[in-house]
Design an enzyme around this catalytic site. Structure first.
Site, PDB file in Angstrom:
ATOM      1  N   GLU A 195       0.829  -1.205   0.000  1.00 61.70           N
ATOM      2  CA  GLU A 195       0.000   0.000   0.000  1.00 61.70           C
ATOM      3  C   GLU A 195       0.865   1.257   0.000  1.00 61.70           C
ATOM      4  OE1 GLU A 195      -4.344  -0.433   1.850  1.00 61.70           O
ATOM      5  OE2 GLU A 195      -3.007   0.614   3.199  1.00 61.70           O
TER       6      GLU A 195
ATOM      7  N   HIS B 287       6.636 -27.015  -0.611  1.00 56.18           N
ATOM      8  CA  HIS B 287       5.912 -28.135  -1.214  1.00 56.18           C
ATOM      9  C   HIS B 287       4.776 -27.651  -2.107  1.00 56.18           C
ATOM     10  CE1 HIS B 287       7.955 -31.204   1.329  1.00 56.18           C
ATOM     11  NE2 HIS B 287       8.222 -30.100   2.017  1.00 56.18           N
TER      12      HIS B 287
ATOM     13  N   LYS C 163     -14.288   0.865  -3.636  1.00 54.86           N
ATOM     14  CA  LYS C 163     -15.338   1.288  -2.702  1.00 54.86           C
ATOM     15  C   LYS C 163     -16.436   2.046  -3.457  1.00 54.86           C
ATOM     16  CE  LYS C 163     -12.279   1.749   1.286  1.00 54.86           C
ATOM     17  NZ  LYS C 163     -11.617   2.680   2.191  1.00 54.86           N
TER      18      LYS C 163
HETATM   19  O1  PA5 Z   1      -3.605   1.484   5.889  1.00 52.49           O
HETATM   20  C1  PA5 Z   1      -4.741   1.945   5.817  1.00 52.49           C
HETATM   21  O2  PA5 Z   1      -4.969   3.151   5.944  1.00 52.49           O
HETATM   22  C2  PA5 Z   1      -5.933   1.037   5.617  1.00 52.49           C
HETATM   23  O3  PA5 Z   1      -5.556  -0.288   5.527  1.00 52.49           O
HETATM   24  C3  PA5 Z   1      -6.914   1.188   6.767  1.00 52.49           C
HETATM   25  O4  PA5 Z   1      -6.262   0.849   7.956  1.00 52.49           O
HETATM   26  C4  PA5 Z   1      -8.145   0.312   6.566  1.00 52.49           C
HETATM   27  O5  PA5 Z   1      -8.763   0.638   5.362  1.00 52.49           O
HETATM   28  C5  PA5 Z   1      -9.117   0.485   7.713  1.00 52.49           C
HETATM   29  O6  PA5 Z   1      -9.496   1.817   7.856  1.00 52.49           O
HETATM   30  P1  PA5 Z   1     -10.201   2.347   9.137  1.00 52.49           P
HETATM   31  O7  PA5 Z   1      -9.286   2.202  10.291  1.00 52.49           O
HETATM   32  O8  PA5 Z   1     -10.519   3.778   8.851  1.00 52.49           O
HETATM   33  O9  PA5 Z   1     -11.457   1.526   9.309  1.00 52.49           O
END
Ligand code: PA5
Length: 426
Positions: A278, A299, A414
């Site tokens: 990310e 394996h 989303k």
């Molecule tokens: O790294 C990130 O920002 C995301 O993975 C969020 O942690 C994830 O989408 C969850 O978001 P939130 O804590 O707002 O529910």
């Protein structure tokens, strides 16, 4: 605390030749001046974390001692992976714990949700809902269902002590709801993004509820912070790792496989995948993070690694001291012909498998292997390693001129989903 070895990395450039770049990047991190710097709060967190809130976490775990045989954590992404990685790494997969930890809010699977509800029906449940935004659909939807379950099982009054919310300091629907219902709340700092938040209440509350010594985690974090103040590439192993990744990608490797030899580190691999993927996978750039657990996956994936297309390099996380060990027994009959191993430790066999595999992959398979070595799988090491990976991630992204702290691409699915779900405004 963390060893780094690139001698089997088949690198065609000297790591040291990146010193100037690393000095520049180091400044961007430590002076909080790089891209996305409003999310560099984690950088100074080992020093300026909220001590009062930390004490409140310790007090909460004390208050709940003797209550709850099941900790149910409801969250996704950065609000899920770190806590799970930490608890599994530190306590193993089948610990002799009074409590067990289970997870929800990280999927829309109806079967999973229903099975969780069935599973916790007769359990004594403490629920920690974690969401920075408070609006993440997977988490919010699961929490709606779990809240109803908890209220039916315990009544609203008792839920005030059994439900804990970790969310934004002031904004968001979860904060409003928690205040209205009287749940204890913990704060996810504004300037720390989800995948860097395991060192905040996001990770610390579930860890503390599971009996992990969070003071030790923070000690490791502080030690790592101190070591990471140095920009000297011959000394700072996190920067060495960051540079090695860039060199390997320059050589054409677009996939990195994070390998460990301990099943309890599988979720650490998932956490690392989010952190790297990310942070770096944007602007048409980045290395695809993958993970595997050996020897299990030898394996299944071993054939591809050894002889398949040369797209990947391996980053092998080695552990000096296992949490537990077993002596291999002697068998008079020796029907399985394994007496040549009798009296040896099983961990020794694991280490020989590692050595043999690395030689096979590097020398015969021509697959670069870089090695990150940790001493053990305890709290201090976890804290130290988190900060080390944060520095490595930020640096490796800044070397590519990428903002390590945003994730604009995540919004696309989303929007499509909201439209299909009929969410107002989409
Ligand atoms: O790294 C990130 O920002 C995301 O993975 C969020 O942690 C994830 O989408 C969850 O978001 P939130 O804590 O707002 O529910």
């Amino acid at each position: 605390m963390i060893k780094f070895d690139a001698t089997k990395g088949l690198l065609k450039e000297e790591i040291g030749s990146y010193q100037e770049d690393v000095t520049r990047v180091h400044k961007m991190i430590t002076e909080k001046s790089g891209k996305g710097n409003d999310f560099l709060g984690w950088q100074s967190w080992p020093l300026d974390f909220d001590k009062e809130e930390f004490a409140r976490i310790l007090a909460l775990s004390k208050k709940l001692e003797g209550k709850g045989d099941t900790v149910l954590v409801c969250g996704i992404g950065g609000s899920y992976l770190g806590a799970r990685a930490a608890v599994e790494m530190i306590q193993g997969l089948y610990p002799e714990n009074k409590r067990e930890i289970i997870f929800a809010g990280n999927t829309f699977s109806s079967t999973y949700m229903k099975q969780v509800l069935n599973y916790i029906k007769d359990k004594d449940v403490i629920l920690n809902v974690i969401s920075k935004s408070g609006t993440t659909t997977e988490t919010a939807l699961a929490f709606r269902i779990l809240k109803e379950f908890m209220e039916e099982k315990y009544g609203k009054e008792e839920c005030k002590t059994r439900i804990i919310a970790t969310t934004d300091k002031a904004r968001g629907t979860l904060k409003e709801l928690a205040d209205e219902e009287g749940y204890e709340t913990f704060v996810i700092p504004d300037d720390i993004g989800g995948r860097y938040s395991v060192i905040t209440p996001v990770g610390l509350v579930p860890m503390a509820l599971m009996g992990v010594d969070i003071e030790k985690v923070m000690e490791g974090l502080v030690a790592s912070y101190n070591d990471m103040q140095c920009d000297d590439l011959s000394k700072n192993t996190a920067y060495q790792y960051a540079v090695a990744r860039r060199i390997l990608q320059n050589q054409g490797y677009d996939v990195e496989m994070f390998v460990s030899y301990e099943p309890q580190l599988t979720m650490l691999g998932e956490w690392w995948k989010q952190l790297m993927g990310e942070s770096e996978g944007k602007d048409g750039l980045g290395i695809l993070p993958d993970s595997a657990n050996f020897s299990t996956d030898l394996h299944s994936l071993g054939q591809f690694i050894q002889e398949g297309k040369k797209v990947l390099f391996e980053t092998v996380l080695t552990v000096e001291n296992p949490s537990l060990d077993v002596i291999i027994p002697m068998d008079e009959k020796n029907g399985d012909q394994l007496n040549y191993l009798a009296g040896k430790n099983l961990d020794w066999v694991n280490k020989m498998a590692l050595e043999g595999t690395m030689a096979a992959h590097v020398e015969t398979g021509n697959v670069p292997n870089i090695v990150i070595g940790i001493e053990d799988m305890k709290e201090y090491t976890f804290g130290y390693m988190c900060y080390w990976f944060f520095i490595a991630t930020a640096a490796t992204c800044y070397l590519l001129d990428i903002n390590p702290f945003n994730q604009p691409g995540v919004e696309v699915y989303k929007k499509n989903m909201f439209k299909l779900l009929g969410k107002p405004g989409f």
